[in-house]
Write an enzyme that holds these catalytic residues in place. Structure first.
Site, PDB file in Angstrom:
ATOM      1  N   ASP A  35      32.941 109.350  49.475  1.00 54.86           N
ATOM      2  CA  ASP A  35      31.746 109.179  48.637  1.00 54.86           C
ATOM      3  C   ASP A  35      30.634 108.463  49.402  1.00 54.86           C
ATOM      4  OD1 ASP A  35      33.460 106.893  48.539  1.00 54.86           O
ATOM      5  OD2 ASP A  35      32.335 106.110  46.841  1.00 54.86           O
ATOM      6  N   GLU A  77      34.930 104.644  47.004  1.00 54.70           N
ATOM      7  CA  GLU A  77      34.856 103.352  47.695  1.00 54.70           C
ATOM      8  C   GLU A  77      33.593 102.606  47.316  1.00 54.70           C
ATOM      9  OE1 GLU A  77      33.929 100.310  50.616  1.00 54.70           O
ATOM     10  OE2 GLU A  77      32.748 102.098  50.232  1.00 54.70           O
ATOM     11  N   ASP A 137      35.050 101.387  58.627  1.00 56.33           N
ATOM     12  CA  ASP A 137      33.947 101.307  57.656  1.00 56.33           C
ATOM     13  C   ASP A 137      33.148 100.024  57.809  1.00 56.33           C
ATOM     14  OD1 ASP A 137      32.367 102.234  55.620  1.00 56.33           O
ATOM     15  OD2 ASP A 137      33.654 101.490  54.013  1.00 56.33           O
ATOM     16  N   HIS A 139      23.626 102.609  53.757  1.00 55.88           N
ATOM     17  CA  HIS A 139      22.873 102.394  52.504  1.00 55.88           C
ATOM     18  C   HIS A 139      21.354 102.328  52.720  1.00 55.88           C
ATOM     19  CE1 HIS A 139      26.580 100.771  50.125  1.00 55.88           C
ATOM     20  NE2 HIS A 139      26.948 101.514  51.152  1.00 55.88           N
TER      21      HIS A 139
END
Ligand SMILES: [Zn+2]
Length: 413
Positions: free
Chosen positions: A97, A162, A191, A385
């Site tokens: 995701d 996640e 990650d 992000h």
């Protein structure tokens, strides 16, 4: 040419394929229902197909029921190569995701159409967490194509959810399939990391977000004695909470910063006009607490500080927990996964890796809470992000070689 050199040469030739896989994955928008999407299904189906090409010994889709999502579930993919049940498995866990692109005007192109500029691949999800998927994928592909057999089993876990809590992803797997991951496995979560790929994250601080409500009595600003100024109370409370830094001053060099932090952050609007003394103020504090401290003790101290000040100023002060995640036991800096990663980083990059702690909130915490030693590592420019999120092709290639080194490492105990 040695076996490894043969594999590395293949990886060096994957540039176009890397871009192609990133392009395909980016075009399949994998947003969870909490982020306004329907789930990771398209991306999961595609990845399942791509993994099948690598002839895994085991491939399963685990469906976590989520009635808000397409088909009523969230997809999680497990693939493993090599079947020796006695030796430890090297796992790589990535999430499929993504987060929404945010303000589109800040993007220089469509977030879901990959752009390539020199060595940069730009698009939503290319770093978080597709870099983490693409690197081990091409590591496995090169090993397969070179005809090299796995000495120890390797597993790839591609999970959902996640970005919005992991309830339908890793948390579900650990709860419903608790034999999947074992205590002697090597678990890598690609990650999070730093610029040169030397940071191996093994620990995190406890997270505690507090909502503090100070209530006094509203009145006209010209007659303060008729009320009780909650903003003054909030200001005094913020200053009084500084005491926490002295009380909980322990340092741990694993972390940067090495201390616990207690920061006032958000404040809610109070009265709309300047000539009114406010009767209620609400602000928030973000605490990141070293694992050696108990969150409970910190809460007691905060309540004591608030109680004493409320008495002194004749205000009421409410302390509420807004969010809390107790730190799990850190992965030992000498854990096999940390040692294997360090050896591989030294071999490929010629650099010394450093086990470190962070401020909290990665998916590895679920592993650690289950007593499974997980390490978070990748070479990342840390654009996750953000608008115009990107990753570097050279990092994907170098990290793929590091994965190969770990997968084929024969000195793992
Ligand atoms: Zn991520």
């Amino acid at each position: 040419m040695s076996e490894l050199e043969k594999i590395f040469k293949k990886i060096d030739a994957y540039r176009d394929e890397i871009i192609g896989l990133q392009r395909a994955l980016t075009s399949m928008v994998a947003l969870g229902p909490d982020n306004g999407g329907t789930g990771e299904h398209e991306k999961a189906d595609y990845l399942k197909k791509r993994l099948k090409e690598l002839e895994p010994d085991y491939l399963e889709e685990i469906k976590a029921p989520d009635e808000r999502a397409k088909h009523g579930y969230r997809p999680n993919i497990i693939a493993t190569w090599g079947q020796d049940i006695l030796s430890s498995t090297t796992w790589v866990l990535c999430h499929m995701d993504i987060v929404p692109p945010g303000d589109l005007s800040l993007w220089e192109g469509d977030p879901y159409t990959v752009r390539v500029e020199g060595d940069r691949i730009i698009g939503r999800g290319v770093e978080d967490n597709q870099h983490g998927i693409v690197s081990p994928y091409f590591a496995l592909k090169a090993i397969k194509e070179a005809g090299v057999t796995f000495k120890r089993p390797v597993g790839l876990a591609l999970v959902a959810d996640e970005e919005t809590g992991s309830r339908y992803g890793l948390e579900y797997l650990l709860k419903e399939h608790n034999k999947l991951f074992r205590h002697n496995d090597l678990i890598i979560v690609p990650d999070g990391g730093n610029d040169d790929g030397t940071m191996i994250e093994v620990a995190e601080k406890s997270m505690l977000w507090l909502k503090l409500t100070v209530t006094g009595r509203q009145c006209h600003a010209s007659t303060p004695d008729k009320g009780n100024n909650s903003l003054y109370g909030a200001a005094r409370l913020i200053v009084a909470l500084e005491k926490l830094k002295k009380e909980y001053h322990m340092e741990d060099d694993l972390f940067s910063p090495p201390v616990s932090t207690f920061e006032p952050t958000k404040i809610e609007a109070n009265v709309p006009n300047i000539n009114t003394i406010p009767g209620k103020d609400v602000f928030y504090v973000d605490c990141r607490i070293l694992p050696s401290y108990k969150v409970e003790d910190i809460l007691t101290s905060i309540n004591d500080i608030a109680g004493a000040l409320a008495k002194e100023l004749d205000l009421s002060i409410k302390v509420e927990q807004y969010y809390r995640q107790n730190a799990a036991n850190p992965t030992p800096a000498q854990a096999p996964v940390v040692k294997a990663l360090s050896r591989a980083i030294r071999r490929i990059k010629g650099l010394e890796a450093k086990p470190m702690g962070i401020g909290g909130g990665t998916v590895a915490a679920f592993f650690r809470q289950a007593g499974l030693p997980a390490a978070v590592w990748i070479t990342a420019k840390d654009t996750a992000h953000q608008p115009n999120e990107y990753c570097l092709i050279k990092d994907i290639i170098e990290d793929a070689k590091i994965f190969v080194s770990v997968f084929l490492d024969e000195s793992v105990e």
